[in-house]
Write an enzyme that holds these catalytic residues in place. Structure first.
Site, PDB file in Angstrom:
ATOM      1  N   SER A   1      51.155  41.857  42.133  1.00  0.00           N
ATOM      2  CA  SER A   1      51.811  40.979  43.101  1.00  0.00           C
ATOM      3  C   SER A   1      52.982  41.686  43.790  1.00  0.00           C
ATOM      4  CB  SER A   1      52.249  39.687  42.397  1.00  0.00           C
ATOM      5  OG  SER A   1      52.617  38.700  43.341  1.00  0.00           O
TER       6      SER A   1
ATOM      7  N   ASP B   1      42.606  34.008  45.806  1.00  0.00           N
ATOM      8  CA  ASP B   1      44.067  33.942  45.822  1.00  0.00           C
ATOM      9  C   ASP B   1      44.542  32.821  46.739  1.00  0.00           C
ATOM     10  OD1 ASP B   1      46.833  34.462  45.865  1.00  0.00           O
ATOM     11  OD2 ASP B   1      46.499  36.628  45.730  1.00  0.00           O
TER      12      ASP B   1
ATOM     13  N   HIS C   1      45.500  34.353  41.149  1.00  0.00           N
ATOM     14  CA  HIS C   1      46.569  35.291  41.488  1.00  0.00           C
ATOM     15  C   HIS C   1      47.415  35.695  40.285  1.00  0.00           C
ATOM     16  CE1 HIS C   1      49.594  37.324  43.924  1.00  0.00           C
ATOM     17  NE2 HIS C   1      50.508  36.713  43.181  1.00  0.00           N
TER      18      HIS C   1
END
Length: 298
Positions: free
Chosen positions: A108, A227, A283
């Site tokens: 991320s 995501d 995610h």
């Protein structure tokens, strides 16, 4: 799930990566160390599963999970990206086991931290070099949009939507450093304290950034097909919205960053050292069977 311009088979790429991950360096019999970087609103503990998984599959490997400042959730939220990378660089330079080089696995927001370290510090002076860089569902092309449920909190979400390039916001809200408004690109290039710089989007290109990325043996950029946090999700491939649009996403090899090779992506691709891939994990999934499967693949 490997996408590229050169037609390399999955098995060839996996064999290449496996060889590099287990390679010896400078006469040592130990595997190349592995370093992990967490994402936003998280701490080093969020990488515990990934760290243990790598240790289990590469016996004898030295691993380390980066801690930003006091290692609290808010440090990754309310410290600018540049300050985070500065702190990260000093932290990595202080670890003797990393002096000969290491592999980076970053998730991320951490994918930007790691690329910032590579471009601005890696292999220069006291800062150890990076061998392989894997960016897992990370922000590379920018974000534009608040996901359902918000990104951090209502105040931050409001600042990102109304004044992302204010100097105070840039200095205190980490996501402001990679907020890219396709309807205000000039403001982004002039006001972004981080992403516009490490992507070499300004009129003056920093040749060191490109040179440092090109020193790597291989880079893997992944995004998740499911995501719902990163908008657009294809940002993990450096894809982003076309100017004046929040619906049309430009593929990575159609961007000026790739075509004009601002940071070395095209050169890496043409030399077989760049992999674009996808996952089907959520995610923030860094510890399920889905995660393990794709980590093993890439």
């Amino acid at each position: 799930r490997v996408h590229g311009e050169k037609g390399f088979s999955l098995m060839n790429i996996l064999a290449f990566l496996a060889m590099l991950c287990l390679a010896v360096s400078q006469g040592s019999t130990a595997p190349v160390p592995a370093v992990f970087m967490h994402g936003i609103s998280a701490t080093s503990s969020s990488m515990a599963h990934a760290q243990a998984f790598v240790e289990q599959n590469i016996p004898g490997v030295f691993t380390y999970s980066i801690q930003i400042f006091s290692n609290k959730d808010f440090d990754s939220e309310f410290v600018s990206m540049t300050r985070q990378v500065e702190f990260m660089a000093e932290e990595l330079a202080s670890i003797p086991e990393l002096a000969g080089g290491f592999n980076l696995f970053c998730v991320s927001q951490g994918g930007q931290n790691c690329r910032g370290y590579i471009e601005r510090y890696a292999g220069m002076g006291k800062y150890p070099p990076v061998n392989i860089f894997i960016a897992w569902v990370s922000v590379q092309g920018g974000i534009f949009g608040i996901p359902d449920g918000g990104l951090l909190n209502p105040v931050v979400d409001r600042l990102l939507s109304t004044a992302p390039y204010d100097p105070v916001v840039q200095a205190t809200v980490a996501p402001a450093g990679y907020w890219k408004d396709p309807f205000a690109l000039a403001a982004y290039i002039n006001g972004s304290e981080f992403l516009a710089d490490i992507n070499n989007e300004g009129p003056v290109k920093n040749a060191t950034y490109r040179e440092n990325l090109l020193r790597l043996a291989h880079i893997v950029f992944l995004y998740s097909e499911v995501d719902t946090i990163l908008i657009p999700r294809e940002t993990g491939w450096f894809s982003f919205y076309a100017p004046e649009s929040d619906t049309v996403v430009v593929p990575p090899n159609a961007t000026a960053l790739y075509a004009e090779d601002w940071i070395g992506l095209r050169a890496l691709d043409e030399s077989g050292r760049l992999t674009f891939g996808t996952t089907t994990c959520e995610h923030q999934d860094y510890e399920s069977a889905c995660f393990d499967r794709y980590v093993t693949e890439y």
